[in-house]
Design a protein around this motif. Structure first.
Motif, PDB file in Angstrom:
ATOM      1  N   LEU A 257       0.826  -1.201   0.000  1.00 54.54           N
ATOM      2  CA  LEU A 257       0.000   0.000   0.000  1.00 54.54           C
ATOM      3  C   LEU A 257       0.864   1.257   0.000  1.00 54.54           C
ATOM      4  O   LEU A 257       0.619   2.207  -0.759  1.00 54.54           O
ATOM      5  CB  LEU A 257      -0.927  -0.001   1.210  1.00 54.54           C
ATOM      6  N   SER A 261       1.107   3.800  -3.203  1.00 60.76           N
ATOM      7  CA  SER A 261       0.708   5.180  -2.910  1.00 60.76           C
ATOM      8  C   SER A 261       1.834   6.148  -3.250  1.00 60.76           C
ATOM      9  O   SER A 261       1.589   7.244  -3.773  1.00 60.76           O
ATOM     10  CB  SER A 261       0.325   5.318  -1.431  1.00 60.76           C
ATOM     11  N   LEU A 330      -6.335   0.233  -4.649  1.00 66.58           N
ATOM     12  CA  LEU A 330      -6.834   0.469  -3.301  1.00 66.58           C
ATOM     13  C   LEU A 330      -8.014  -0.445  -2.965  1.00 66.58           C
ATOM     14  O   LEU A 330      -8.074  -1.021  -1.876  1.00 66.58           O
ATOM     15  CB  LEU A 330      -7.239   1.935  -3.143  1.00 66.58           C
ATOM     16  N   LEU A 333      -6.748  -3.910  -2.424  1.00 66.49           N
ATOM     17  CA  LEU A 333      -6.002  -4.007  -1.175  1.00 66.49           C
ATOM     18  C   LEU A 333      -6.936  -4.009   0.028  1.00 66.49           C
ATOM     19  O   LEU A 333      -6.801  -4.827   0.948  1.00 66.49           O
ATOM     20  CB  LEU A 333      -5.015  -2.848  -1.060  1.00 66.49           C
TER      21      LEU A 333
END
Length: 370
Positions: A257, A261, A330, A333
């Motif tokens: 993540l 990001s 996202l 995840l």
């Protein structure tokens, strides 16, 4: 390219951010405000549907069906009538969205094993809500009929056993919050950096900066480093709010993540630098940043509207929107716990996008130096 120059440029930009209260507030508090506002105000859940029950039978069977509608959170029964005369006026005034008309003879039909005919009247002004409401009502009536007809000659409708993967509660918040994080980061990142070079042009300090030994890539990297630190704080804050404030499950790997990001944030910040290098006024840079970040991220990324249902030309345009791929990462995840082995294609696109936009921003500033 020398690290010392990049570090000096980053330090200078970071000090400017800290001293500029408006930029700091916008960078740190606006994402919180947007997450809270959209997180609570934006919902695709359909419940507490204003409902009127018209009971023309008045028997224990009809009262049992009325109790089913009154006992579920999906329907908000506003009243019970013994005549259908008031339905049209209540629908016209917007008092109710659904009217359930229980016909006379319902109990008699059930006693004979006949199929009862129950009428559903809906306000179809909002077609999406109306279609969901009618599905809720049909499922409730079907389950009720199965229980009432159990053991009689006529078998009721086949009962489906449903199992929902990943979002078992079917809460739209679990679907929207991960996408909302990507939209907020795209907007904030693009807007923050889109003002930095334009502000220097307006203040007259850009000419002095270009006359220094700094190379274009060092200028871009230095500015990106300062805003990347601020963006990283926004990422952490957004993820923590999604998990602890909105109770969205995070099933994926935290390191993946953070990695994805960072790649997305680098590309979004580079896009803002490119816009700032093109526009020499903060107003124009702000307008370009808003139009190129908010609208594509909100409408063309799959955040709320399915890309598969869009026209082919719009689908082609959405393929170059970076938020589309980051939202896919996202959601996978948060809800599915997927990793790089399934999401590598989205990460590769984010890498390519970040590299291309960074190269364009460096080239544009290099032309200013020349």
């Amino acid at each position: 390219m020398k690290y010392r120059r990049v570090r000096a440029m980053a330090r200078k930009e970071f000090l400017h951010i800290v001293r500029d209260t408006r930029s700091l507030v916008m960078a740190l508090l606006v994402p919180l405000f947007m997450l809270i506002l959209f997180g609570y105000a934006l919902s695709l859940d359909v419940d507490h549907i204003p409902t009127l029950v018209v009971d023309l039978d008045g028997t224990p069977a009809s009262r049992d069906l009325r109790a089913r509608f009154e006992g579920t959170p999906y329907f908000d029964v506003k009243g019970v009538e013994t005549s259908a005369a008031a339905v049209n006026s209540l629908v016209d005034r917007g008092t109710i969205l659904l009217a359930v008309v229980i016909p006379n003879g319902l109990h008699r039909d059930l006693s004979r094993g006949a199929r009862p005919a129950i009428q559903l009247l809906l306000d179809g002004s909002d077609s999406n809500t109306a279609s969901i409401a009618i599905n809720y009502a049909q499922n409730l009536i079907a389950n009720w009929a199965v229980e009432r007809l159990a053991g009689r000659r006529m078998a009721g409708p086949v009962e489906a056993q449903v199992r929902v993967f990943y979002n078992s509660d079917l809460k739209s918040r679990n679907f929207l919050i991960p996408g909302l994080i990507a939209v907020v980061l795209m907007i904030i990142a693009a807007l923050l950096t889109s003002l930095t070079i334009a502000r220097e042009w307006e203040n007259g300090s850009m000419e002095q900066l270009l006359s220094t030994p700094l190379r274009p890539a060092e200028i871009v990297l230095g500015k990106l480093a300062a805003y990347f630190a601020v963006g990283a704080v926004d990422v952490v804050t957004s993820v923590l709010m999604g998990v602890f404030v909105f109770d969205v499950p995070l099933r994926g790997n935290l390191f993946f993540l953070a990695f994805s990001s960072g790649v997305f944030l680098f590309g979004a910040l580079s896009w803002g630098i490119l816009l700032s290098a093109i526009a020499k006024t903060q107003l124009l840079a702000f307008q370009m940043g808003m139009l190129s970040s908010f609208l594509p991220a909100f409408l063309l990324s799959g955040f709320m509207y399915s890309i598969e249902n869009m026209p082919r030309p719009i689908q082609a345009v959405s393929s170059i929107v970076p938020a589309r791929y980051f939202i896919r990462v996202l959601k996978a995840l948060y809800l599915k716990g997927e990793g790089l082995e399934l999401l590598w294609l989205q990460v590769v696109f984010l890498f390519v996008y970040a590299a291309v936009v960074f190269a364009l921003a460096t080239r544009k500033i290099g032309h200013k130096v020349a």
